[in-house]
Design an enzyme around this catalytic site. Structure first.
Site, mmCIF file in Angstrom:
data_model
loop_
_atom_site.group_PDB
_atom_site.id
_atom_site.type_symbol
_atom_site.label_atom_id
_atom_site.label_comp_id
_atom_site.label_asym_id
_atom_site.label_seq_id
_atom_site.Cartn_x
_atom_site.Cartn_y
_atom_site.Cartn_z
ATOM 1 N N GLU A 175 0.800 -1.230 0.000
ATOM 2 C CA GLU A 175 0.000 0.000 0.000
ATOM 3 C C GLU A 175 0.832 1.279 0.000
ATOM 4 O O GLU A 175 0.410 2.306 0.544
ATOM 5 C CB GLU A 175 -0.976 -0.013 1.184
ATOM 6 C CG GLU A 175 -2.001 -1.125 1.038
ATOM 7 C CD GLU A 175 -2.876 -1.322 2.261
ATOM 8 O OE1 GLU A 175 -2.669 -0.609 3.262
ATOM 9 O OE2 GLU A 175 -3.738 -2.203 2.222
ATOM 10 N N GLU A 257 -5.670 -7.920 -1.601
ATOM 11 C CA GLU A 257 -6.065 -7.866 -0.196
ATOM 12 C C GLU A 257 -7.479 -7.360 -0.151
ATOM 13 O O GLU A 257 -7.801 -6.299 -0.691
ATOM 14 C CB GLU A 257 -5.149 -6.971 0.642
ATOM 15 C CG GLU A 257 -5.570 -6.930 2.119
ATOM 16 C CD GLU A 257 -4.650 -6.074 2.982
ATOM 17 O OE1 GLU A 257 -3.426 -6.109 2.749
ATOM 18 O OE2 GLU A 257 -5.171 -5.374 3.872
#
Length: 796
Positions: A175, A257
């Site tokens: 991320e 995810e």
């Protein structure tokens, strides 16, 4: 893990008018095109969410692993994604690096190698995927996108190889976007070194696909496009999305995810996303965060995953509906199968009725259709017609009623289907997931968890049984890395040492290193530890450790005794809100470095006493925290050793007697609604009226728990049907001695208590922190709210 910490509300469907069912005709055509299915998986990492699993006793540890990985038993996962440890907190703790300092590689650190091996032993075909959330501070002079980091990842692949493991997929930085030149170098380096590992880019959002479209060299270095939470974050996941550039990339598209859902209430969102990810956005893999909630309950996200396992000393665990939502796909498919696009869609042409997708094997000898009716308000009739060389004959039907709290209603083999006139007919009930399949060998595991229990005191760990390089039993790193080493300073045996020499490249907010252990219900006790500083700095002992705030491990409820090499000491109170209060401070003879000293904290009600080497430094009165774990730490990233961590109990309080339980939030009392005496009478809050329906007799069970019996009813406070669903209203039942009627009554703060279910580990909570009379009292995970705190006013 991603995005912001928010409270997860139970997903309860709002009543709506029943919709007329429109029959859905499904043609399963073996000649139809569809993308290749890559699998369903889960993530161990993004916080040490598997940490406590390694400490579970047998046979419970193997049973949990079976529920996660064993084909035909539970989730039967097809992908295991693991964190590449970096000595830094990444949500629920830190995982150790295989290379704390440049060139000092140790391929046996941490538990991920063990976990990957266990997964492979149960399912040799499972795919392995590695991703870094952070990294040791020496890398790239503190810069992740560096040659050092590429070398670090390749050395990790070498460690995997030394364990007999092949890593199928590798990502960049969780991320944190991407660096195109870095990805190109990583891809080329792995190819040059002979690793067949595919690169996933960029474990962030779909922006990477736009960059790939504009840069062919970059596109050539990315094998799979993976985005996080493309079906929504902590949501019902009713729809999923991608971008035109991603769809046009020619690469597999993954929800690399997704999830962040409660192990139980997350079942419905996950089931929707597994189907709708492909229907809406052509995702060919879904990877749930996390795999398991094997973390202490004071940490954020402590009920998220497929299984919860927070008590290694008792062996207790809980298998949630999320497991069975996943099983409806994984037990009936394999990676490498293909989607059958025409045999997928929304029931009756409306996503409100539910969805379906179909998979077939490459040799066309098997196929499965997964259907969900989680938002439907009426039964949905469907028919199947099979063509294109696929087998027909008898079709097997499996179903899960995700509206039910009972494990008996999940992954049930229903009546088989036989054709009439070449067509199979099936009626789907609302709130269900179904799989129609030609395959066999499926099933739902039957292993049952033992009851929860308290970690008994006294507790002591000399660390001498911990293998050098390992992590001490029950000691969970929150930041930094605490590893077993041969003791220094002239002491024999094994000690625990803080190993990270510099602040790591962090994924979340930075903090000093510390690790915690023990039972959150410990209240009055003395905790002590021997410590030796190896360099200038400070060592810390923590007590009554409670809630940690979100992504900031520095923000934690705890008392801390800090001793510096220069002799300066402080007794501090930290908080999950980020404030640190000095309760006392002073100085002693400088301990310097290389010598051993003993730190101790004693808690007795509101009294907190600090001592060094048996000499009392201060005794203060502070009622902020009434119970909690213990821990060790350092101020700054310095080398320090610890030995002989011990906890001895103080005088045990016996709360047996009759009380009114007064909510700290509202001032109202725990009440049997309407003075009811029947089984199922709801429990609410109500202004104190002196009624016997507001009096509760606490009776000790002999192992630290209590039953709460209504004086007016003679009935026990109960979790209905042993349900694990957060938000379930508590009620009265005839006393039966089960764990659904046993409660931990634990000092919280300022003289108030929490009331925790032995069955579910959730707290008696005034729903929504309401102050209105008649508000429901429910079970809910601990969150530190005043609506979970009760004053015990003794009646007799």
């Amino acid at each position: 893990m991603a995005l912001l910490l928010v409270a997860a509300a139970p997903l309860v469907a709002k009543p709506t008018a029943a919709r007329a069912a429109i029959p859905t005709a499904i043609t399963v055509d073996g000649d139809a095109d569809g993308r290749v299915f890559d699998g369903v998986g889960a993530i161990s990492g993004g916080g040490g969410n598997s940490r406590l699993l390694a400490d579970y006793p047998e046979p419970q540890r193997s049973r949990i692993l079976d529920y996660l990985f064993k084909p035909g038993y539970g989730a039967a996962l097809q992908i295991l994604k693991v964190e590449i440890g970096g000595d830094t907190n990444s949500t629920d703790g830190a995982e150790p690096s295989h290379e704390h300092t440049r060139g000092a590689v140790d391929c046996d650190r941490g538990y991920e190698w063990w976990l990957m091996a266990q997964a492979k032993a149960r399912n040799p075909g499972i795919k392995l995927y590695g991703l870094a959330w952070g990294a040791p501070g020496w890398i790239g002079g503190g810069h992740f996108w560096s040659q050092d980091m590429i070398d670090y990842l390749v050395s990790w692949l070498g460690c995997a190889k030394s364990h007999g493991l092949t890593v199928d997929y590798l990502g960049g930085w969780n991320e944190r976007g991407y660096d195109k030149a870095w990805y190109e170098k990583l891809h080329a380096t792995m190819a040059a070194d002979g690793y067949p590992t595919k690169v996933v880019g960029a474990d962030s959002d779909w922006g990477v696909a736009d960059a790939m479209a504009a840069d062919p060299a970059f596109a050539g270095s990315v094998d799979v496009v993976g985005a996080h939470y493309p079906c929504g974050y902590m949501s019902a996941m009713t729809s999923c999305s991608t971008t035109p550039a991603a769809l046009a990339s020619g690469k597999p598209l993954w929800a690399s995810e997704n999830g962040s859902e409660d192990f139980d209430t997350g079942g419905a969102p996950i089931a929707r996303a597994l189907n709708r990810g492909y229907l809406d956005a052509k995702f060919t893999a879904f990877i749930n965060w996390p795999l398991v909630a094997a973390v202490y309950q004071n940490l954020p996200y402590n009920t998220m995953g497929l299984v919860t396992a927070s008590q290694p000393w008792s062996g207790a665990y809980r298998v949630g509906r999320s497991t069975w939502a996943v099983a409806h796909t994984t037990q009936f498919t394999r990676p490498g199968w293909s989607y059958v696009d025409p045999a997928g869609g929304y029931l009756g042409g409306s996503r409100a009725n539910g969805s379906y997708v179909t998979y077939r094997s490459p040799d066309r000898r098997a196929w499965s259709t997964v259907l969900e009716t989680l938002d439907a308000t009426a039964a949905q009739p469907v028919t199947f017609k099979v063509t294109g060389g696929l087998p027909g004959g008898t079709l097997h039907v499996w179903s899960s009623d995700l509206s039910s709290p009972s494990q008996r209603d999940y992954l049930v083999h229903s009546a088989d289907l036989t054709p009439g006139g070449g067509v199979y007919a099936l009626t789907l009930q609302p709130g269900h997931v179904y799989t129609v399949t030609t395959t066999t060998g499926q099933g739902a595991g039957t292993a049952v968890s033992p009851a929860r229990s308290r970690l008994a005191l006294p507790y002591r760990d000399s660390f001498d049984t911990t293998p050098v390089g390992g992590e001490a039993r029950y000691l969970a790193d929150m930041n930094g890395s605490f590893e077993a080493v041969p003791c220094g300073g002239g002491r024999h045996g094994t000690c625990v040492r803080q190993m990270a020499p510099t602040a790591p490249i962090a994924w979340d907010s930075p903090s000093d290193p510390y690790a915690t252990a023990g039972d959150l219900s410990w209240s009055d006790y003395t905790v002590s530890v021997d410590t030796m500083l190896e360099q200038a700095g400070s060592a810390e002992l923590l007590g009554r450790v409670g809630l940690q705030h979100g992504f900031d491990p520095a923000d934690i409820d705890a008392y801390r005794l800090v001793l510096g090499a220069d002799g300066g000491w402080s007794l501090l109170r930290g908080s999950a809100s980020g404030t640190v209060t000095t309760l006392a401070n002073g100085s002693v003879k400088a301990p310097g470095t290389g010598t051993w000293h003993t730190l101790a904290l004693t808690f007795a009600g509101g009294s907190v006493t600090a001592a060094v080497d048996g000499v009392r430094l201060a005794s203060v009165t502070d009622t902020a925290y009434g119970s909690g774990q213990v821990g060790i730490g350092t101020s700054g990233y310095v080398g320090a050793q610890f030995d002989n961590l011990g906890v001895t109990p103080g005088a045990a309080a016996d709360l047996s007697g009759t009380y009114r339980l007064v909510s700290r939030n509202s001032g109202q009392v725990l009440d049997a609604k309407g003075a009811g005496t029947a089984d199922g009478t709801p429990v609410i809050q109500w202004p104190d009226n002196g009624g016997a329906n507001q009096e509760w007799r606490l009776t000790a069970t002999g192992d630290g728990y209590y039953t709460l019996t209504g004086v007016g009813s003679g009935k026990a406070l109960d979790v209905p049907d042993h349900t694990t669903v957060a938000g379930t209203q508590l009620d009265l039942r005839t006393p039966d001695g089960t764990t659904a009627q046993q409660w931990l009554v634990v000092p919280a703060r300022d003289g108030y208590y929490t009331v925790e279910s032995r069955d579910t580990a959730e707290l008696a909570d005034v729903d929504g922190a309401a102050t209105t009379q008649g508000a429901s009292v429910i079970q809910w995970p601990a969150d530190g709210g005043t609506n979970q705190q009760w004053q015990l006013v003794k009646v007799s």
